[in-house]
Scaffold this active site. Structure first.
Site, mmCIF file in Angstrom:
data_model
loop_
_atom_site.group_PDB
_atom_site.id
_atom_site.type_symbol
_atom_site.label_atom_id
_atom_site.label_comp_id
_atom_site.label_asym_id
_atom_site.label_seq_id
_atom_site.Cartn_x
_atom_site.Cartn_y
_atom_site.Cartn_z
ATOM 1 N N LYS A 209 1.179 4.229 -2.801
ATOM 2 C CA LYS A 209 0.817 5.618 -2.493
ATOM 3 C C LYS A 209 1.982 6.560 -2.815
ATOM 4 C CE LYS A 209 -3.436 5.188 -0.932
ATOM 5 N NZ LYS A 209 -4.565 5.718 -1.738
ATOM 6 N N TYR B 127 0.830 -1.203 0.000
ATOM 7 C CA TYR B 127 0.000 0.000 0.000
ATOM 8 C C TYR B 127 0.868 1.259 0.000
ATOM 9 C CZ TYR B 127 -3.432 3.335 2.037
ATOM 10 O OH TYR B 127 -4.245 4.412 2.300
HETATM 11 N N1 LIG Z 1 -8.628 6.046 6.292
HETATM 12 C C1 LIG Z 1 -7.362 6.403 6.350
HETATM 13 O O1 LIG Z 1 -6.790 6.492 7.433
HETATM 14 C C2 LIG Z 1 -6.608 6.739 5.099
HETATM 15 C C3 LIG Z 1 -5.375 7.390 5.224
HETATM 16 C C4 LIG Z 1 -4.683 7.755 4.085
HETATM 17 C C5 LIG Z 1 -5.211 7.472 2.844
HETATM 18 N N2 LIG Z 1 -6.393 6.842 2.718
HETATM 19 C C6 LIG Z 1 -6.912 6.632 1.364
HETATM 20 O O2 LIG Z 1 -8.106 7.370 1.235
HETATM 21 C C7 LIG Z 1 -8.892 6.843 0.165
HETATM 22 C C8 LIG Z 1 -10.339 6.723 0.614
HETATM 23 O O3 LIG Z 1 -10.411 5.742 1.635
HETATM 24 P P1 LIG Z 1 -11.379 5.835 2.906
HETATM 25 O O4 LIG Z 1 -10.510 5.907 4.088
HETATM 26 O O5 LIG Z 1 -12.404 6.857 2.695
HETATM 27 O O6 LIG Z 1 -11.982 4.349 2.914
HETATM 28 P P2 LIG Z 1 -13.437 3.758 2.554
HETATM 29 O O7 LIG Z 1 -13.287 2.303 2.561
HETATM 30 O O8 LIG Z 1 -14.444 4.383 3.448
HETATM 31 O O9 LIG Z 1 -13.700 4.311 1.074
HETATM 32 C C9 LIG Z 1 -13.022 3.778 -0.028
HETATM 33 C C10 LIG Z 1 -14.023 3.509 -1.146
HETATM 34 O O10 LIG Z 1 -13.317 2.994 -2.281
HETATM 35 C C11 LIG Z 1 -14.114 1.955 -2.850
HETATM 36 N N3 LIG Z 1 -13.296 1.035 -3.645
HETATM 37 C C12 LIG Z 1 -12.384 0.149 -3.218
HETATM 38 N N4 LIG Z 1 -11.874 -0.542 -4.269
HETATM 39 C C13 LIG Z 1 -12.462 -0.042 -5.374
HETATM 40 C C14 LIG Z 1 -12.346 -0.315 -6.770
HETATM 41 N N5 LIG Z 1 -11.499 -1.263 -7.234
HETATM 42 N N6 LIG Z 1 -13.090 0.409 -7.637
HETATM 43 C C15 LIG Z 1 -13.945 1.365 -7.182
HETATM 44 N N7 LIG Z 1 -14.116 1.649 -5.882
HETATM 45 C C16 LIG Z 1 -13.374 0.949 -4.995
HETATM 46 C C17 LIG Z 1 -14.742 1.290 -1.660
HETATM 47 O O11 LIG Z 1 -15.902 0.577 -2.053
HETATM 48 C C18 LIG Z 1 -15.070 2.467 -0.757
HETATM 49 O O12 LIG Z 1 -16.350 2.988 -1.026
HETATM 50 C C19 LIG Z 1 -8.234 5.538 -0.224
HETATM 51 O O13 LIG Z 1 -7.458 5.746 -1.384
HETATM 52 C C20 LIG Z 1 -7.332 5.247 0.956
HETATM 53 O O14 LIG Z 1 -6.230 4.463 0.598
HETATM 54 C C21 LIG Z 1 -7.106 6.465 3.823
#
Ligand SMILES: NC(=O)c1ccc[n+]([C@@H]2O[C@H](COP(=O)([O-])OP(=O)(O)OC[C@H]3O[C@@H](n4cnc5c(N)ncnc54)[C@H](O)[C@@H]3O)[C@@H](O)[C@H]2O)c1
Ligand SMILES: NC(=O)c1ccc[n+]([C@@H]2O[C@H](COP(=O)([O-])OP(=O)(O)OC[C@H]3O[C@@H](n4cnc5c(N)ncnc54)[C@H](O)[C@@H]3O)[C@@H](O)[C@H]2O)c1
Lengths: 278, 277
Positions: free
Chosen positions: B160, B156
């Site tokens: 990123k 991951y």
């Molecule tokens: N939550 C954290 O602490 C955090 C920190 C840094 C970065 N992120 C990044 O933020 C972004 C959003 O994540 P989040 O935390 O809101 O999580 P989340 O799981 O609430 O939302 C992510 C969404 O992406 C969708 N998804 C996953 N795989 C997919 C695919 N192949 N095609 C289409 N949709 C897909 C999921 O169904 C979900 O609705 C992600 O890229 C994640 O890596 C999250």
């Protein structure tokens, strides 16, 4: 409804350039503003422009390198408007130029005093009133020159790198008080810091192409980022250095139009922009 | 007057978490939105919330790792709303977890497909449409895991980091077309993605996230939505190639002398947050 309604801001270096643009933007968003600068005439003109935008604003003559002046500047915000929510440490100048081996200790110290001590003092004296207000946002203008060698005069660049790290340290120290500390790293902005604006000089075209977005930055570009950092929208953001540079830093420059050696070819000491005789 | 009046946005991963919070925020500022996600139920709920907030929105079922589906999501913006101004590549998942020596090539590739190929595809297919309207803003969700080592699972984190650099390279390439490319690096955000990983779910996640960063507040989707709004709006018209950190001060602090890493877990695959693994 403004994005800074009921907030009180102190902005240093607000008589000109990005500080002035920020004061005007903040005023339009509902903030009351202390315009702090060495330059009285420019400062009073900024105050008038803020008032035309419907805001309350006053001028406070300030040398940011002087602790007594900075203390008085912060006190003015509280005496005039009752509180302090935002401090923008933005005053600056080019300072000592030339090869490091020829820079005098006096010029070095004066450069650091304005650019780095000025930020330290702005942070130091903002803490007590911000704590009283339950939190606040401190912003400083660093520079892309503080991120690599050779993007600015060398004593200037070292001071700006100091601003970036001081931002991180202060952010960690004051997070528990909900006082956020961030800085902005502008690329080349069309202000009179070198005596006259880039758009009024011969190299304007080349300067526009120094960044992928192919235009020089305007003071308003910095004001817009300052507004984001000042507003509650960024309440979970601290310790960052926000690039606003038209993409300049994303590109490798060794084969580009900018050569990093040029800064050492200038000589002398450049004071505040309003004192430069062209 | 909204800050995104007359603009059209595609947001991937908008069925949940920060994508959903951003969609609702953009809708409130006047944008029309294509909600693109694998998760139909969550996506349709997000559409309803956007509409309640005064915006136009439609759901487009999309796997961001699939070129044809990304192309269709972009085409949907144009067929439905007439243009494309903003693409937010935000969909994500945990991907391959566990020690590197047990990580399979298959899970490595799947992680990269969802987290990095997707961003490439989102940029690639946005460019022709944005050129037609004289420019645009492309945003992606990277992570502080792409800046620091071991702030997230290994594969991951590498993906990123790729997002951050793809952002820079694309920004340089597309600057002349006034297409801006930026990414956001969130710290730990209280979303279903973490609830799924942390034993104890949402409540345990909230407790964990309370104190991992200097600001003693749990980060949520709205904190990211605010940054995304700045990057989507014309306020940032001279900003490109940046990685904007939104982390409560996590990166600014050099060390975190905390407990064991939450990513120190057995080898397995972690899919989208709405699915059970
Ligand atoms: N939550 C954290 O602490 C955090 C920190 C840094 C970065 N992120 C990044 O933020 C972004 C959003 O994540 P989040 O935390 O809101 O999580 P989340 O799981 O609430 O939302 C992510 C969404 O992406 C969708 N998804 C996953 N795989 C997919 C695919 N192949 N095609 C289409 N949709 C897909 C999921 O169904 C979900 O609705 C992600 O890229 C994640 O890596 C999250
Ligand atoms: N213009 C650029 O390309 C550029 C790029 C990166 C960073 N910066 C930084 O942006 C900030 C604002 O500069 P600008 O470009 O708007 O230039 P400017 O000259 O238009 O404005 C700077 C203001 O600071 C004031 N000032 C200087 N020394 C002072 C002192 N000791 N006490 C109080 N006020 C003082 C000046 O009078 C002037 O009004 C500076 O910190 C500068 O280093 C500028």
């Amino acid at each position: 409804m403004g994005r800074l309604d009921n907030k009180v801001a102190v902005i240093t270096g607000a008589a000109s350039g990005m500080g002035r643009a920020t004061a005007i933007r903040f005023a339009a968003e509902g903030a009351a503003i202390v315009v702090a600068d060495l330059n009285q005439e420019g400062g009073e003109s900024t105050v008038r422009q803020c008032r035309e935008n419907g805001a309350r604003a006053v001028f406070q003559k300030t040398d940011v390198a002087s602790e007594a002046d900075v203390k008085a500047m912060i006190a003015r915000a509280v005496s005039e408007f009752g509180r302090l929510d935002i401090t923008y440490n933005n005053a600056g100048l080019v300072g000592a130029l030339g090869p490091l081996e020829e820079v005098t200790v006096e010029e070095w110290d004066r450069t650091q005093a304005v650019l780095l001590r000025g930020v330290f003092l702005g942070i130091k004296h903002s803490i007590a009133p911000m704590r009283q207000a339950g939190g606040g946002s401190i912003i400083s203008t660093a520079s892309i020159a503080g991120m690599r060698g050779g993007f600015g005069p060398h004593p200037y660049s070292a001071a700006k790198a100091g601003v970036i790290n001081l931002t991180q340290c202060a952010a960690v120290e004051f997070a528990k008080d909900r006082i956020r500390v961030n800085c902005i790293c502008p690329g080349g902005i069309d202000t009179p810091i070198m005596g006259r604006r880039a758009s009024e000089s011969s190299g304007a075209e080349a300067q526009a192409h120094a960044q992928p977005l192919q235009r020089i930055g305007q003071p308003e570009d910095i004001a817009n980022m300052a507004l984001f950092l000042a507003s509650d929208e960024s309440e979970w953001i601290t310790g960052t250095s926000m690039l606003v540079d038209g993409g300049f830093m994303a590109r490798a420059h060794s084969f580009g139009r900018m050569t990093t050696a040029t800064w050492a070819n200038f000589k002398g000491y450049v004071g505040p922009s309003f004192e430069i005789k062209s | 007057m909204g800050r995104l009046d007359n603009k059209v946005a595609v947001i991937t991963g908008a069925a949940s978490g920060m994508g959903r919070a951003t969609a609702i925020r953009f809708a409130g500022e006047g944008a029309a939105i294509v909600i693109a996600d694998l998760n139909q139920e969550g996506g349709e709920a997000a559409v309803r919330e956007c509409r309640e907030n005064g915006g136009r929105a439609v759901f487009q079922k999309t796997d961001v790792a699939d070129e044809a589906q990304v192309k269709a999501a972009i085409a949907r913006a144009v067929s439905e709303f007439g243009r494309l101004d903003i693409t937010y590549n935000n969909a994500g998942l945990g991907g391959a977890l566990g020690p590197i020596e047990n990580t399979t090539v298959e899970n490595w590739d799947r992680t990269f497909a969802v987290l990095l190929r997707s961003v490439f595809l989102g940029i690639k297919h946005s460019v022709p449409e944005m050129r037609k309207v004289g420019g645009g803003s492309i945003i992606s969700t990277a992570s502080i895991a792409g800046i620091l080592g071991a702030a997230g699972p290994l594969v991951y984190s590498v993906a990123k980091c790729g997002v951050i650099h793809l952002t820079r390279c694309a920004a340089v390439e597309l600057g002349k077309d006034r297409i801006r490319v930026n990414c956001i690096c969130p710290g730990g955000i209280n979303t279903p993605l973490l609830h799924k990983h942390i034993p104890g779910g949402e409540e345990a996640t909230r407790q964990l996230l309370q104190n991992i960063q200097p600001i003693p507040k749990v980060g949520d989707g709205d904190d990211i939505a605010g940054m995304a709004l700045y990057l989507a709006s014309d306020d940032s018209q001279w900003v490109t190639g940046t990685a904007m950190v939104v982390d409560g001060g996590f990166v600014a602090r050099g060390s975190f002398l905390g407990g064991p890493s939450v990513f120190d877990v057995p080898t397995r695959w972690s899919g989208p947050s709405f699915e059970k693994d």
